[in-house]
Design an enzyme around this catalytic site. Sequence first.
Site, PDB file in Angstrom:
ATOM      1  N   THR A  25     -48.801  -1.987  48.793  1.00 18.76           N
ATOM      2  CA  THR A  25     -48.605  -0.853  49.701  1.00 18.76           C
ATOM      3  C   THR A  25     -47.648   0.181  49.109  1.00 18.76           C
ATOM      4  O   THR A  25     -47.928   1.387  49.109  1.00 18.76           O
ATOM      5  CB  THR A  25     -48.045  -1.349  51.047  1.00 18.76           C
ATOM      6  N   VAL A  26     -46.525  -0.277  48.569  1.00 17.72           N
ATOM      7  CA  VAL A  26     -45.535   0.656  48.020  1.00 17.72           C
ATOM      8  C   VAL A  26     -46.026   1.262  46.717  1.00 17.72           C
ATOM      9  O   VAL A  26     -45.914   2.475  46.488  1.00 17.72           O
ATOM     10  CB  VAL A  26     -44.180  -0.046  47.825  1.00 17.72           C
ATOM     11  N   ALA A  55     -49.462  -2.337  36.011  1.00 17.78           N
ATOM     12  CA  ALA A  55     -49.666  -3.784  35.973  1.00 17.78           C
ATOM     13  C   ALA A  55     -50.102  -4.293  37.337  1.00 17.78           C
ATOM     14  O   ALA A  55     -49.473  -4.001  38.356  1.00 17.78           O
ATOM     15  CB  ALA A  55     -48.383  -4.482  35.533  1.00 17.78           C
ATOM     16  N   GLU A 140     -32.268   1.778  45.187  1.00 21.96           N
ATOM     17  CA  GLU A 140     -32.066   2.318  46.531  1.00 21.96           C
ATOM     18  C   GLU A 140     -33.043   1.718  47.535  1.00 21.96           C
ATOM     19  O   GLU A 140     -32.679   1.412  48.677  1.00 21.96           O
ATOM     20  CB  GLU A 140     -32.212   3.841  46.513  1.00 21.96           C
ATOM     21  N   VAL A 143     -32.722  -1.723  49.905  1.00 20.98           N
ATOM     22  CA  VAL A 143     -32.000  -1.839  51.174  1.00 20.98           C
ATOM     23  C   VAL A 143     -32.423  -0.702  52.097  1.00 20.98           C
ATOM     24  O   VAL A 143     -32.188   0.472  51.809  1.00 20.98           O
ATOM     25  CB  VAL A 143     -30.475  -1.779  50.981  1.00 20.98           C
ATOM     26  N   GLY A 198     -48.564  -5.190  62.867  1.00 18.99           N
ATOM     27  CA  GLY A 198     -48.304  -5.159  61.430  1.00 18.99           C
ATOM     28  C   GLY A 198     -46.838  -5.122  61.056  1.00 18.99           C
ATOM     29  O   GLY A 198     -46.495  -5.031  59.877  1.00 18.99           O
ATOM     30  N   GLU A 201     -45.200 -10.351  59.318  1.00 21.11           N
ATOM     31  CA  GLU A 201     -46.186 -11.022  58.484  1.00 21.11           C
ATOM     32  C   GLU A 201     -46.757 -12.226  59.223  1.00 21.11           C
ATOM     33  O   GLU A 201     -46.212 -12.674  60.236  1.00 21.11           O
ATOM     34  CB  GLU A 201     -45.531 -11.492  57.175  1.00 21.11           C
ATOM     35  N   LYS A 216     -30.268  -8.175  51.787  1.00 27.82           N
ATOM     36  CA  LYS A 216     -29.712  -6.825  51.835  1.00 27.82           C
ATOM     37  C   LYS A 216     -28.196  -6.852  52.026  1.00 27.82           C
ATOM     38  O   LYS A 216     -27.470  -6.035  51.450  1.00 27.82           O
ATOM     39  CB  LYS A 216     -30.397  -6.037  52.948  1.00 27.82           C
ATOM     40  N   GLY A 318     -41.933   0.207  55.425  1.00 27.77           N
ATOM     41  CA  GLY A 318     -43.181   0.949  55.344  1.00 27.77           C
ATOM     42  C   GLY A 318     -43.426   1.502  53.956  1.00 27.77           C
ATOM     43  O   GLY A 318     -42.493   1.757  53.195  1.00 27.77           O
TER      44      GLY A 318
END
Length: 442
Positions: A25-26, A55, A140, A143, A198, A201, A216, A318
Amino acid sequence: MADQNNNATGSGNHTVGVALLGMGTVGREVLRILGEAETDFTARIGGRLEVRGIAVSDLSRPREGVDPALLTDDAMGLATRDDIDLVIEVIGGIDYPRTVVLAALKAGKSVVTANKALVAAHANELQEAADSSGADLFFEAAVAAAIPVVGPLRRSLAGDKVNVVMGIVNGTTNFILDAMDKRGASYDEMLAEATELGYAEADPSADVDGYDAASKAAILANLAFHSPVSFDDVHCEGIRNITADDIAAARSANCTIKLLAICERLVDDNGAESISARVYPALVPRDHPLATVSESFNAIFVIAEHAGRLMFYGNGAGGAPTASAVLGDVVAAARNVVHGGRAPGMSTYANLPIADFGQVRTRYHVDMTVQDRPGVLAEVASTFSANGVSIKTVRQEEGDDSARLVVITHHATERDLEETVDALKNLDAVKNVRSVIRMEGN
């Protein structure tokens, strides 16, 4: 590092070779934004970003809009290639990413990672590798996603003394607790809804048992107190045992319940300093800024000696918010590649010890069922006093053949409170101790 023949410093002609590790997703959001805002990134950096490899774990999976020639299942080979200057790691996990990121840093590649578990477990090892090669290490996004808090702790507050970092750093648990507070719903009902939406999990353990927040907290404590703090140093409790009755009791005390990550500088009677890093559900007064943080939002509250009280608030999870934080680090790292220089690293010069959790002091909300007869309150109060715990307020609700007694204490140590609760459970007058919840923010 980058081919110096490409470098016309500050002219915009320098090309920074980028390796993207992970296309979840990221990773997809990072790639999308890089493509859409290519001109802006070039202007901000003073050079062009070029993704030279991606990758992935499964090469057979179709990826619309991605040049297949860029894909590889050899993350290690990609991250250490000569034409790569900057590695973006969004794989997740610890052991394999650690191996790849260390190799990249040792090869002089700057690294941007969103991997909180990796940073929490191996921050100092990674920083040492970066320092040895002169590369940058940015995290960054590890967290609270888009909320800028790592940067302020590393740079903006570097000239100050931070005493407390306390916050809501997990959106799933905040969504559940916020909905329980607003609707009077049960934990199970709201976990099911969070899963359907969502936010949670299929296996929600990392969130609801506090492990995500503990990772964190370790990172924040490391940065705030210039001392090595790992995940294993963080006391961790989750929210599975929070009931609708607990929420109602909190409301009666003009509080709400939040899962808090708390990093605190402690000073004993002799002036010796130590660190407490802990995660647990706690009552927060409704007039405290953290009490107003709703739904899946995150917020981090910082108390520094000279800057005073600061709060950072926003989307803590997100794809797009996390990608935003990743790309902020990418710009900073790429500018250093183009123009030279390094970002401030993680300093552990203070090397403060981790405090024994039993010596941590806070207030407590103790909810118990007692016999409804004269003298019970005196017995209960005597038990608190005998164990060194001072009572601030008592609320009693009568039942049919018993009474509900809610005690709010003054500040006491964890050890004294634990001994008090054990003693209460052995009192004939106490039928059961329904719950013990800490109180923070006052």
